[in-house]
Motif scaffolding. Sequence first.
Motif, PDB file in Angstrom:
ATOM      1  N   TYR A 258      43.253  45.087 -41.677  1.00 46.27           N
ATOM      2  CA  TYR A 258      42.203  44.508 -41.490  1.00 46.27           C
ATOM      3  C   TYR A 258      42.261  42.977 -42.008  1.00 46.27           C
ATOM      4  O   TYR A 258      41.814  42.346 -41.354  1.00 46.27           O
ATOM      5  CB  TYR A 258      41.155  45.174 -42.120  1.00 46.27           C
ATOM      6  N   LYS A 259      42.822  42.904 -43.325  1.00 48.44           N
ATOM      7  CA  LYS A 259      42.751  41.495 -43.774  1.00 48.44           C
ATOM      8  C   LYS A 259      43.756  40.493 -43.188  1.00 48.44           C
ATOM      9  O   LYS A 259      43.182  39.352 -42.747  1.00 48.44           O
ATOM     10  CB  LYS A 259      43.424  41.623 -45.146  1.00 48.44           C
ATOM     11  N   GLU A 260      44.780  40.897 -42.251  1.00 45.45           N
ATOM     12  CA  GLU A 260      45.478  40.207 -41.401  1.00 45.45           C
ATOM     13  C   GLU A 260      44.852  39.814 -40.276  1.00 45.45           C
ATOM     14  O   GLU A 260      44.654  38.346 -39.968  1.00 45.45           O
ATOM     15  CB  GLU A 260      46.619  40.557 -41.088  1.00 45.45           C
ATOM     16  N   THR A 261      44.272  40.678 -39.799  1.00 42.86           N
ATOM     17  CA  THR A 261      43.220  40.357 -38.521  1.00 42.86           C
ATOM     18  C   THR A 261      42.157  39.283 -38.823  1.00 42.86           C
ATOM     19  O   THR A 261      41.719  38.414 -37.976  1.00 42.86           O
ATOM     20  CB  THR A 261      42.841  41.658 -37.938  1.00 42.86           C
ATOM     21  N   TRP A 262      41.595  39.608 -39.885  1.00 43.69           N
ATOM     22  CA  TRP A 262      40.518  38.645 -40.520  1.00 43.69           C
ATOM     23  C   TRP A 262      40.995  37.306 -40.469  1.00 43.69           C
ATOM     24  O   TRP A 262      40.361  36.168 -40.299  1.00 43.69           O
ATOM     25  CB  TRP A 262      39.889  39.420 -41.880  1.00 43.69           C
ATOM     26  N   ALA A 263      42.406  37.085 -41.250  1.00 47.39           N
ATOM     27  CA  ALA A 263      42.713  35.872 -41.441  1.00 47.39           C
ATOM     28  C   ALA A 263      43.018  35.130 -39.972  1.00 47.39           C
ATOM     29  O   ALA A 263      42.732  34.112 -39.724  1.00 47.39           O
ATOM     30  CB  ALA A 263      44.031  35.696 -42.040  1.00 47.39           C
TER      31      ALA A 263
ATOM     32  N   GLU B 120      39.765  34.115 -38.316  1.00 44.31           N
ATOM     33  CA  GLU B 120      39.394  32.631 -39.258  1.00 44.31           C
ATOM     34  C   GLU B 120      40.184  31.678 -38.661  1.00 44.31           C
ATOM     35  O   GLU B 120      39.363  30.595 -38.252  1.00 44.31           O
ATOM     36  CB  GLU B 120      39.493  32.929 -40.590  1.00 44.31           C
ATOM     37  N   GLU B 121      41.412  31.722 -38.270  1.00 44.08           N
ATOM     38  CA  GLU B 121      41.837  30.898 -37.675  1.00 44.08           C
ATOM     39  C   GLU B 121      41.648  30.340 -36.393  1.00 44.08           C
ATOM     40  O   GLU B 121      41.407  28.988 -35.934  1.00 44.08           O
ATOM     41  CB  GLU B 121      43.636  31.035 -37.478  1.00 44.08           C
ATOM     42  N   LEU B 122      41.529  31.229 -35.414  1.00 43.38           N
ATOM     43  CA  LEU B 122      40.920  30.926 -34.323  1.00 43.38           C
ATOM     44  C   LEU B 122      39.489  30.313 -34.162  1.00 43.38           C
ATOM     45  O   LEU B 122      39.324  29.410 -33.495  1.00 43.38           O
ATOM     46  CB  LEU B 122      40.950  32.243 -33.221  1.00 43.38           C
ATOM     47  N   PHE B 123      38.706  30.880 -35.062  1.00 40.54           N
ATOM     48  CA  PHE B 123      37.281  30.485 -35.126  1.00 40.54           C
ATOM     49  C   PHE B 123      37.197  28.994 -35.631  1.00 40.54           C
ATOM     50  O   PHE B 123      36.388  28.192 -34.975  1.00 40.54           O
ATOM     51  CB  PHE B 123      36.516  31.208 -36.284  1.00 40.54           C
ATOM     52  N   GLN B 124      38.022  28.800 -36.485  1.00 34.01           N
ATOM     53  CA  GLN B 124      38.030  27.284 -37.077  1.00 34.01           C
ATOM     54  C   GLN B 124      38.584  26.431 -36.100  1.00 34.01           C
ATOM     55  O   GLN B 124      38.150  25.154 -35.868  1.00 34.01           O
ATOM     56  CB  GLN B 124      39.169  27.070 -38.292  1.00 34.01           C
ATOM     57  N   SER B 125      39.665  27.109 -35.243  1.00 38.65           N
ATOM     58  CA  SER B 125      40.022  25.856 -34.265  1.00 38.65           C
ATOM     59  C   SER B 125      38.950  25.519 -33.000  1.00 38.65           C
ATOM     60  O   SER B 125      39.075  24.452 -32.665  1.00 38.65           O
ATOM     61  CB  SER B 125      41.308  26.673 -33.468  1.00 38.65           C
TER      62      SER B 125
ATOM     63  N   ASN C 105      32.427  37.949 -44.734  1.00 44.43           N
ATOM     64  CA  ASN C 105      31.333  37.097 -44.432  1.00 44.43           C
ATOM     65  C   ASN C 105      30.547  37.334 -42.878  1.00 44.43           C
ATOM     66  O   ASN C 105      30.255  36.179 -42.239  1.00 44.43           O
ATOM     67  CB  ASN C 105      32.090  35.625 -44.318  1.00 44.43           C
ATOM     68  N   ARG C 106      30.690  38.687 -42.538  1.00 50.07           N
ATOM     69  CA  ARG C 106      29.405  38.737 -41.436  1.00 50.07           C
ATOM     70  C   ARG C 106      28.173  39.360 -42.001  1.00 50.07           C
ATOM     71  O   ARG C 106      27.915  39.544 -43.042  1.00 50.07           O
ATOM     72  CB  ARG C 106      30.212  39.911 -40.736  1.00 50.07           C
ATOM     73  N   GLY C 107      27.357  39.451 -40.827  1.00 54.01           N
ATOM     74  CA  GLY C 107      26.137  40.040 -41.174  1.00 54.01           C
ATOM     75  C   GLY C 107      26.020  41.403 -41.332  1.00 54.01           C
ATOM     76  O   GLY C 107      27.130  42.093 -41.074  1.00 54.01           O
ATOM     77  N   GLY C 108      24.942  41.938 -41.755  1.00 55.05           N
ATOM     78  CA  GLY C 108      25.151  43.643 -41.984  1.00 55.05           C
ATOM     79  C   GLY C 108      25.568  44.034 -43.042  1.00 55.05           C
ATOM     80  O   GLY C 108      25.756  43.387 -44.116  1.00 55.05           O
ATOM     81  N   ASP C 109      25.460  45.537 -43.298  1.00 55.28           N
ATOM     82  CA  ASP C 109      25.839  45.941 -44.584  1.00 55.28           C
ATOM     83  C   ASP C 109      27.349  46.466 -44.518  1.00 55.28           C
ATOM     84  O   ASP C 109      28.179  45.871 -44.068  1.00 55.28           O
ATOM     85  CB  ASP C 109      24.746  46.944 -44.995  1.00 55.28           C
ATOM     86  N   ILE C 110      27.317  48.114 -44.992  1.00 56.45           N
ATOM     87  CA  ILE C 110      28.845  48.476 -45.089  1.00 56.45           C
ATOM     88  C   ILE C 110      29.042  49.456 -43.713  1.00 56.45           C
ATOM     89  O   ILE C 110      28.102  49.884 -43.258  1.00 56.45           O
ATOM     90  CB  ILE C 110      28.892  49.457 -46.288  1.00 56.45           C
TER      91      ILE C 110
ATOM     92  N   TRP D  25      27.417  27.654 -32.968  1.00 56.98           N
ATOM     93  CA  TRP D  25      27.389  28.512 -31.933  1.00 56.98           C
ATOM     94  C   TRP D  25      28.581  29.133 -31.698  1.00 56.98           C
ATOM     95  O   TRP D  25      28.969  29.650 -30.524  1.00 56.98           O
ATOM     96  CB  TRP D  25      26.744  27.697 -30.527  1.00 56.98           C
ATOM     97  N   VAL D  26      29.741  29.184 -32.719  1.00 58.75           N
ATOM     98  CA  VAL D  26      30.716  29.970 -32.467  1.00 58.75           C
ATOM     99  C   VAL D  26      31.024  31.163 -33.206  1.00 58.75           C
ATOM    100  O   VAL D  26      30.185  31.262 -34.381  1.00 58.75           O
ATOM    101  CB  VAL D  26      32.102  29.036 -33.045  1.00 58.75           C
ATOM    102  N   THR D  27      31.299  32.210 -32.558  1.00 56.75           N
ATOM    103  CA  THR D  27      31.059  33.526 -33.092  1.00 56.75           C
ATOM    104  C   THR D  27      32.351  34.204 -33.586  1.00 56.75           C
ATOM    105  O   THR D  27      33.291  33.862 -33.228  1.00 56.75           O
ATOM    106  CB  THR D  27      30.492  34.649 -31.948  1.00 56.75           C
ATOM    107  N   MET D  28      32.268  35.164 -34.425  1.00 58.22           N
ATOM    108  CA  MET D  28      33.407  36.063 -35.082  1.00 58.22           C
ATOM    109  C   MET D  28      32.825  37.124 -35.401  1.00 58.22           C
ATOM    110  O   MET D  28      31.731  37.516 -35.544  1.00 58.22           O
ATOM    111  CB  MET D  28      34.252  35.198 -35.998  1.00 58.22           C
TER     112      MET D  28
END
Length: 233
Positions: free
Chosen positions: A15-20, A23-28, A87-92, A168-171
């Motif tokens: 999960y942590k690797e995928t999240w990173a 973030e990389e694609l999102f920021q690009s 850092n997404r919306g929603g709970d657990i 307006w960019v999603t992740m």
Amino acid sequence: MNKKVQLINLGNKDYKETWAYQEELFQSVIDTKISNRREEKQDETKNYFLMVEHPHVYTLGKSGDFENLLLSEKQLEEKGATFYKINRGGDITYHGPGQIVGYPILDLENFFSDIHKYLRLLEESMILTLKDYGIESGRSEGETGVWLDVGTPFARKICALGVRASRWVTMHGFALNVNSDLGYFDNIIPCGIRGKGVTSLNVELGVDKVDETEVKRKIIHYFAQLFEAEMVS
């Protein structure tokens, strides 16, 4: 407007690797938008759709309550699970083997500028996919995601949604229970909602295992149709 969406199948990934990577694609994509505005350019922004399956993990959204995790750190270790506040919306929620997770990283301005429409179309792609299996599903008012038997004492969630958006960019995205071990949901109050169950496609169909590759194909088909997108491998 660029309606091409690059489909990236990550297989089984931490999960942590995928999240990173998200973030990389999102920021690009965000960087391209900032550069376009600053330098008055018209460079196309890219869109991505990551599909992945995670080892056992619990994630808590930014507005979530730690008390909805019912395990201690030691118990998490015993279950071979990890936990992240993200850092997404929603709970657990829970991710694990047998669950199809999708992370669309889209510049919504390539499609439409409406985050609520975005969420509803993600839900609709799941609803249409489930309908192909003879499963009638829908939305529960005020509760994001896809549900079965809404408005009855037997209401149960089959797909969770949680997203983040900036410029307006999603992740982040969705998690559809296909062949999930539902016992892992007993260790949380899913999405912070008490008194409602969780289910999976194989349980609803009464079979040991559903072909996850076929389910992914259907999700991608309906996603492309609803977003009028061109999916590129």
